[in-house]
Every structure is written in C-alpha cells, then in structure tokens.
Design a protein around this motif. Structure first.
Motif, mmCIF file in Angstrom:
data_model
loop_
_atom_site.group_PDB
_atom_site.id
_atom_site.type_symbol
_atom_site.label_atom_id
_atom_site.label_comp_id
_atom_site.label_asym_id
_atom_site.label_seq_id
_atom_site.Cartn_x
_atom_site.Cartn_y
_atom_site.Cartn_z
ATOM 1 N N VAL A 28 1.127 -1.138 -0.063
ATOM 2 C CA VAL A 28 -0.103 -0.115 0.046
ATOM 3 C C VAL A 28 1.041 1.242 -0.009
ATOM 4 C CG1 VAL A 28 -1.860 1.321 1.310
ATOM 5 C CG2 VAL A 28 -1.812 -1.209 1.302
ATOM 6 N N ALA A 29 0.741 2.064 -0.968
ATOM 7 C CA ALA A 29 1.637 3.243 -1.040
ATOM 8 C C ALA A 29 0.821 4.454 -1.254
ATOM 9 C CB ALA A 29 2.229 3.319 -2.216
ATOM 10 N N ILE A 30 1.406 5.785 -0.356
ATOM 11 C CA ILE A 30 0.801 6.906 -0.388
ATOM 12 C C ILE A 30 1.840 7.886 -1.284
ATOM 13 C CG2 ILE A 30 0.479 8.855 1.140
ATOM 14 C CD1 ILE A 30 -0.375 7.184 3.236
ATOM 15 N N VAL A 31 1.293 8.483 -2.271
ATOM 16 C CA VAL A 31 2.149 9.419 -3.227
ATOM 17 C C VAL A 31 1.578 10.808 -3.102
ATOM 18 C CG1 VAL A 31 2.962 10.038 -5.463
ATOM 19 C CG2 VAL A 31 2.380 7.616 -4.746
ATOM 20 N N THR A 32 2.338 11.675 -2.347
ATOM 21 C CA THR A 32 1.842 12.934 -2.152
ATOM 22 C C THR A 32 1.998 13.911 -3.416
ATOM 23 O OG1 THR A 32 3.725 14.244 -1.188
ATOM 24 C CG2 THR A 32 2.217 12.925 0.250
ATOM 25 N N GLY A 33 1.267 14.890 -3.920
ATOM 26 C CA GLY A 33 1.418 15.530 -5.071
ATOM 27 C C GLY A 33 1.384 14.360 -6.175
ATOM 28 N N GLY A 34 0.391 13.586 -5.753
ATOM 29 C CA GLY A 34 0.323 12.290 -7.045
ATOM 30 C C GLY A 34 -0.545 12.349 -7.891
ATOM 31 N N ALA A 35 -1.171 13.439 -8.344
ATOM 32 C CA ALA A 35 -2.216 13.880 -9.146
ATOM 33 C C ALA A 35 -1.607 14.041 -10.483
ATOM 34 C CB ALA A 35 -3.058 15.065 -8.953
ATOM 35 N N ARG A 36 -0.266 14.542 -10.764
ATOM 36 C CA ARG A 36 0.126 15.174 -11.993
ATOM 37 C C ARG A 36 1.766 15.049 -11.844
ATOM 38 N NH1 ARG A 36 -1.010 21.659 -12.702
ATOM 39 N NH2 ARG A 36 0.744 22.398 -10.897
ATOM 40 N N GLY A 37 2.325 15.236 -13.072
ATOM 41 C CA GLY A 37 3.983 15.440 -13.107
ATOM 42 C C GLY A 37 4.521 14.211 -12.483
ATOM 43 N N MET A 38 5.513 14.489 -11.747
ATOM 44 C CA MET A 38 6.566 13.196 -11.187
ATOM 45 C C MET A 38 5.576 12.379 -10.299
ATOM 46 S SD MET A 38 10.188 14.731 -10.542
ATOM 47 C CE MET A 38 9.624 15.763 -9.231
ATOM 48 N N GLY A 39 4.577 12.908 -9.527
ATOM 49 C CA GLY A 39 3.566 12.089 -8.537
ATOM 50 C C GLY A 39 2.857 11.449 -9.532
ATOM 51 N N GLY A 40 2.102 11.925 -10.603
ATOM 52 C CA GLY A 40 1.381 11.364 -11.306
ATOM 53 C C GLY A 40 1.671 9.954 -12.183
ATOM 54 N N ALA A 41 3.201 10.376 -12.432
ATOM 55 C CA ALA A 41 3.689 9.191 -13.088
ATOM 56 C C ALA A 41 3.934 8.000 -12.268
ATOM 57 C CB ALA A 41 4.979 9.652 -13.800
ATOM 58 N N THR A 42 4.489 8.472 -10.715
ATOM 59 C CA THR A 42 4.569 7.610 -10.050
ATOM 60 C C THR A 42 3.460 6.636 -9.480
ATOM 61 O OG1 THR A 42 6.462 8.646 -8.989
ATOM 62 C CG2 THR A 42 5.531 7.095 -7.547
ATOM 63 N N SER A 43 2.187 7.265 -9.478
ATOM 64 C CA SER A 43 1.021 6.710 -9.063
ATOM 65 C C SER A 43 0.828 5.724 -10.165
ATOM 66 C CB SER A 43 -0.082 7.715 -9.066
ATOM 67 O OG SER A 43 0.155 8.784 -8.071
ATOM 68 N N ARG A 44 0.933 6.033 -11.269
ATOM 69 C CA ARG A 44 0.488 5.313 -12.471
ATOM 70 C C ARG A 44 1.678 3.824 -12.458
ATOM 71 N NH1 ARG A 44 -0.279 10.108 -15.294
ATOM 72 N NH2 ARG A 44 -2.316 10.319 -16.225
ATOM 73 N N LEU A 45 2.979 4.238 -12.382
ATOM 74 C CA LEU A 45 3.646 3.123 -12.451
ATOM 75 C C LEU A 45 3.407 2.022 -11.173
ATOM 76 C CD1 LEU A 45 6.158 1.899 -13.969
ATOM 77 C CD2 LEU A 45 7.761 3.390 -12.283
ATOM 78 N N PHE A 46 3.387 2.658 -9.849
ATOM 79 C CA PHE A 46 3.078 1.832 -8.862
ATOM 80 C C PHE A 46 1.962 0.886 -8.935
ATOM 81 C CE2 PHE A 46 5.545 4.155 -5.181
ATOM 82 C CZ PHE A 46 6.547 4.247 -5.987
ATOM 83 N N VAL A 47 0.713 1.381 -9.450
ATOM 84 C CA VAL A 47 -0.593 0.519 -9.874
ATOM 85 C C VAL A 47 -0.098 -0.382 -10.573
ATOM 86 C CG1 VAL A 47 -2.755 0.553 -10.762
ATOM 87 C CG2 VAL A 47 -1.978 2.429 -9.191
ATOM 88 N N GLN A 48 0.770 -0.180 -11.708
ATOM 89 C CA GLN A 48 1.256 -1.242 -12.950
ATOM 90 C C GLN A 48 1.923 -2.260 -11.952
ATOM 91 O OE1 GLN A 48 3.086 0.952 -15.804
ATOM 92 N NE2 GLN A 48 1.338 2.355 -16.441
#
Length: 259
Positions: free
Chosen positions: A8-28
């Motif tokens: 289970v991961a929390i990504v702050t600033g996770g909606a766009r930019g580096m955070g968005g890319a991190t959110s997508r990659l982590f789900v993948q």
C-alpha cells in the motif's frame, strides 16, 4: 508486473507530473495507491483512470490534521501503508533579496515541513509494522547552489538532511528512508509554458545526456526504492539528472558536445 505486489503506497502530489507518473507506475506494478493532492479534479480523474487500486484523497501536506485524515482513509480503504513517496512540492524563482519571509516560509512549509510530517506520521505506522520504505523527493538543487532558488534550494537541502536523520532513526526499526534528486524534469512545474520537448532540450546542452528528463524516469527510481529490490539501501541519495551533477563542460575542450 508485480514489483510492488501487496504493498500500500501513499504518493503526495500524486495527481500530476512526477507524482502522477509514480502513481501510474506503482499501480502497474501491483500496489494499491493513495493519490494525495490538493488538485481535486486531476487527482480524481487519475484515480478513476487507474481503477480500484487507486484512491484520491484531498491532502495538504503542510497541515498535520490533513495527514491524520490521509492515514485514516488509507487504512480504511487498503490497510496499513508500506510505502510513502513525499513528492509534493512548490517552486519559487526569486532572488534572496526579492524573497519575503512569507514566501520563504510557504516553500519550506510545503516542501520540507510537509516531508517531515509524512516521515513522522506515516513513519510511525511503518515502525509499528516493523517494515516500510519512505522515498523523499529532493532535487539536484538540494546538492548544489542555485541562484534565484533560495527558498526552494533551502527546502531541498533540508529534505536531504531529514532523510539521513530518518534513515538512522528508522533503519534499525525496519523502515528504510532514501532520497531521490531529480534534475530538470518536463512537468507543469518545471515547464510551466508547456514548451515543446525539443525546445526545452536546447536549454540542457550543459547536461551529459543533452535533454530534459521525463517524469516516469523519476518514478522508476522511486519504484526501485519502494520495492524489495533496494532492501539494503537506507540513507541513499539517487540523482536522476541526466548527469547534471557530474560536472560543467569546458566549451570547446576535447570531450565536450560537438568537439
């Protein structure tokens, strides 16, 4: 892919930019991701796009009460957090003489205090479990001087120090804490006028790789640190900067671009 399966991961600033890319990659990679951001429209849209393994929570990293709400929502939906990426941040281009006390405190409050609060409160949940990984997003400007970026650079140097202290205090309790130091990355913050990549690259001829970075390239470093592949890394600093920190070219000397 399943490098974060069951985490289970929390990504702050996770909606766009580096955070968005991190959110997508982590789900993948199999994680259940909580996208924590003040950007509600973008955050909810991304969570919807990513499906049941992503949850958006409106979150102000500088507010301690907001952290408690974020943790409560995370635990209620997915369980205890095992990964935290402290990515949220703001950038201010202003000389020291032009920077007001309010400006300075705002940048420090979001970038540094926000990371501290995440390390403290999410870190406490990880310590209770005896395991976890915290990734603090600093900057190359947290490893060198940066004219016109006094508040920003100060906050990023602070994150570097915070990471090392947390690594010492948390490591022997099973929680690894490391930092990532991006160079120029093509995001809304780093490229506010949305210039074409080719135009932006022209400003990066001083970098060995001769180009600006992509958000996913930072996300991949965070993925490595979040995964068990980095099980013996604690207090490490990874620069994702195209070689920016390596040195400065002597223009026209052998080995420089075009020579």
């Amino acid at each position: 892919m399943s490098r974060l399966q069951g985490k289970v991961a929390i990504v702050t600033g996770g909606a766009r930019g580096m955070g968005g890319a991190t959110s997508r990659l982590f789900v993948q990679e199999g994680a259940r991701v909580v996208i924590a951001d003040l950007l509600e429209d973008e955050g909810r849209q991304l969570a919807q796009e990513l499906g049941p393994h992503a949850l958006f929570v409106r979150h102000d990293v500088s507010d301690e009460g907001s952290w408690q709400n974020l943790i409560d929502q995370t635990v209620k939906t997915y369980g205890e957090p095992g990964v935290l990426v402290n990515n949220a941040g703001v950038l201010l281009f202003r000389t020291l003489q032009e920077t007001s006390k309010a400006d300075f405190e705002r940048v420090i409050g979001i970038n540094l205090t926000g990371s501290f609060l995440g390390v403290k409160h999410v870190g406490a949940r990880m310590i209770a479990q005896g395991q976890g990984s915290i990734v603090n997003i600093s900057s190359t400007d947290g490893m060198k001087g940066a004219n016109g970026l006094g508040a920003y650079s100060s906050s990023k140097w602070g994150i570097r120090g915070l990471t090392r202290v947390a690594a010492m205090e948390y490591g022997h309790k099973g929680v690894r804490v490391n930092s990532v130091h991006p160079g120029g990355i093509d995001t809304a913050m780093g490229n506010p006028y949305a210039e074409a990549r080719e135009e932006v690259n022209k400003r990066y001829t001083f970098v060995p790789l001769q180009r600006v970075g992509e958000p996913v390239e930072v996300a991949r470093a965070s993925l490595f640190l979040a995964s068990d592949e980095s099980s013996y890394l604690c207090g490490a600093e990874i620069a994702v900067d195209g070689g920016m920190l390596t040195g400065t070219y002597y223009v026209g000397f052998p080995g420089a671009p075009g020579v």
